[in-house]
Design an enzyme around this catalytic site. Structure first.
Site, PDB file in Angstrom:
ATOM      1  N   TYR A 286       0.859  -1.174   0.000  1.00 16.01           N
ATOM      2  CA  TYR A 286       0.000   0.000   0.000  1.00 16.01           C
ATOM      3  C   TYR A 286       0.907   1.241   0.000  1.00 16.01           C
ATOM      4  O   TYR A 286       1.876   1.303   0.774  1.00 16.01           O
ATOM      5  CB  TYR A 286      -0.899  -0.018   1.241  1.00 16.01           C
TER       6      TYR A 286
ATOM      7  N   ASP B  61       0.085  -7.538   5.953  1.00 17.31           N
ATOM      8  CA  ASP B  61      -1.068  -6.716   5.612  1.00 17.31           C
ATOM      9  C   ASP B  61      -1.992  -7.596   4.773  1.00 17.31           C
ATOM     10  O   ASP B  61      -1.690  -7.919   3.622  1.00 17.31           O
ATOM     11  CB  ASP B  61      -0.607  -5.479   4.829  1.00 17.31           C
TER      12      ASP B  61
HETATM   13  C1  LIG Z   1      -6.180   1.085   2.239  1.00 14.17           C
HETATM   14  C2  LIG Z   1      -5.038   0.250   2.645  1.00 14.17           C
HETATM   15  C3  LIG Z   1      -4.240   0.617   3.734  1.00 14.17           C
HETATM   16  C4  LIG Z   1      -4.463   1.894   4.500  1.00 14.17           C
HETATM   17  O1  LIG Z   1      -5.693   1.899   5.121  1.00 14.17           O
HETATM   18  P1  LIG Z   1      -6.502   3.263   5.527  1.00 14.17           P
HETATM   19  O2  LIG Z   1      -7.664   2.729   6.265  1.00 14.17           O
HETATM   20  O3  LIG Z   1      -6.845   3.959   4.241  1.00 14.17           O
HETATM   21  O4  LIG Z   1      -5.564   4.066   6.367  1.00 14.17           O
HETATM   22  C5  LIG Z   1      -3.220  -0.232   4.099  1.00 14.17           C
HETATM   23  N1  LIG Z   1      -2.970  -1.367   3.415  1.00 14.17           N
HETATM   24  C6  LIG Z   1      -3.701  -1.740   2.353  1.00 14.17           C
HETATM   25  C7  LIG Z   1      -3.364  -2.997   1.623  1.00 14.17           C
HETATM   26  C8  LIG Z   1      -4.758  -0.942   1.931  1.00 14.17           C
HETATM   27  O5  LIG Z   1      -5.469  -1.306   0.852  1.00 14.17           O
END
Ligand SMILES: *Cc1c(COP(=O)(O)O)cnc(C)c1O
Length: 402
Positions: A114, A186
């Site tokens: 991200y 993530d």
């Molecule tokens: C959107 C996203 C984030 C960040 O999340 P927010 O809620 O926008 O701060 C982190 N990792 C991934 C893979 C994302 O798609």
């Protein structure tokens, strides 16, 4: 802070974990406790360092009943002991990195992630004396070569946003653990339904709950699920000291969304597969990347590692000028599909992501790492989050412009 563990199927857990009928009113649906402070029945002072599983609620930056309900629900869905909810997905990433890394430590991070996480790692962490090595995690030799004696954390993302490249999480976790490092993942793109990250060896699973967990595009939030001792450290550092707390109102909305997560993920997968197959058959579309398609270069890994392929896919249409013309057409003509960033909502979203721009602002890749990126993204991709509309309606909308 009562803890009711429900050992049952995903659908039941998603609905009931963390919840119970209100003991005073009998309300079946959970209340939203907006209270910032809680009346104490003890004269003794209280330190956040003494926070335990059975501590009473004291102040909402420590803990709040509605946020606690969501934390129990996400821990149950992800199969972990505990969970910390944060103000956003970015706050979840920052909670991991700023809790478990200190001056002189080293972190290995996926060289595509991200964009905000990529920038946090590349720009913020070095200012605090933390060494960062971005590495192509689809290349296990590169991961092995990047790990050093002072590596404290290996941060994986799979599938990676935005190019849908996968990481062999079991292999990376083994290498990291052999070196004594923690492994964070993530799993926003896959959701807990797609990745059983803990079974794959991950210590800390983060989600942007803004995406699939909430699922309706109406609440920003984040979460990190993991072992109780690790979550406790993050609660103190990221929650209490950095103040990265989720609003109870957002927690309630996200919990309401999470109740249907298993059901929604099945429909997202079904819709995305139909759209991906249709896209692959269009002469104007040059490549489609969806982990559930046999044409995905890591389809075997996807089959071994993912329980659900989710609703995320990417596709290409030729050179940058062609893609930009198509993006302009989409903005003008699409009726159902929204031309917008973000993902994981019931509404279908699409957005053009140019390779050159992302290299300059976020990823800064060169040589073999850039080649690996381009093998998945060429000059750029349309990132599509297939929603829960009827797949034939999504396809008919796209057919107007493709
Ligand atoms: C959107 C996203 C984030 C960040 O999340 P927010 O809620 O926008 O701060 C982190 N990792 C991934 C893979 C994302 O798609």
């Amino acid at each position: 802070m009562t803890k009711r563990n429900i050992h049952s199927g995903d659908m039941t857990r998603a609905i009931h974990a963390g919840e119970q009928p209100d003991p005073t009113t009998g309300a079946s649906a959970p209340a939203i406790h907006m209270s910032s402070t809680f009346v104490s029945d003890s004269v003794a002072g209280f330190s956040a360092h003494d926070l335990g599983e059975d501590s009473p609620f004291l102040y909402a930056r420590w803990s709040n009943p509605t946020v606690h309900m969501l934390e129990r629900k996400i821990a149950a869905l992800q199969g972990t002991e505990d969970c910390l909810c944060t103000a956003s997905g970015m706050a979840a990433a920052a909670a991991i990195m700023l809790t478990f890394l200190s001056k002189g430590d080293h972190v290995v991070i996926s060289d595509v992630s991200y964009a905000g996480v990529a920038e946090l790692a590349r720009e913020t962490l070095p200012r605090y004396g933390i060494d960062v090595t971005p590495v192509d995690m689809s290349n296990l030799e590169a991961v092995a070569a990047a790990i050093r004696p002072n590596t404290k954390l290996v941060h994986v993302e799979s599938p990676v946003n935005p190019i849908m490249r996968l990481t062999d999480i079991v292999a990376v976790a083994r290498m990291a653990h052999d070196a004594g490092a923690l492994v964070s993942a993530d799993a926003t793109f896959a959701s807990p339904m797609g990745l059983d990250a803990v079974a794959l060896g991950v210590d800390l699973v983060m989600h942007s709950t803004t995406k699939y967990m909430g699922g309706h595009g109406d609440a920003v939030g984040g979460a990190v699920a993991g072992r109780a001792d690790l979550v406790k450290q993050m609660r103190l550092e990221a929650g209490i000291h950095h103040g990265s707390v989720l609003s109870p109102f957002n927690a309630w909305l996200i919990a309401r969304g999470a109740a249907t997560l298993p059901l929604r993920m099945r429909a997202h997968q079904q819709g995305a597969l139909a759209v991906a197959e249709w896209l692959e058959a269009q002469p104007s579309v040059t490549r489609v990347f969806y982990p559930g398609l046999p044409s995905h270069p890591q389809h075997d890994l996807a089959r071994a590692q993912m329980k659900n392929y989710s609703g995320m896919l990417s596709f290409q249409v030729g050179d940058t000028a062609t893609a930009e013309r198509l993006a302009a057409q989409m903005i003008e003509k699409l009726k159902i599909v929204h031309y917008a960033v973000s993902l994981g909502h019931h509404r279908t979203l699409i957005f053009w992501m140019e390779t050159a721009g992302l290299m300059e602002s976020s990823f800064k890749l060169e040589g073999a790492a850039l080649e690996s990126y381009r093998a998945f993204a060429g000059d750029g991709i349309f990132r599509m989050s297939v929603g829960l509309e009827d797949p034939e309606d999504i396809i008919a909308d796209l057919a107007q412009v493709l």
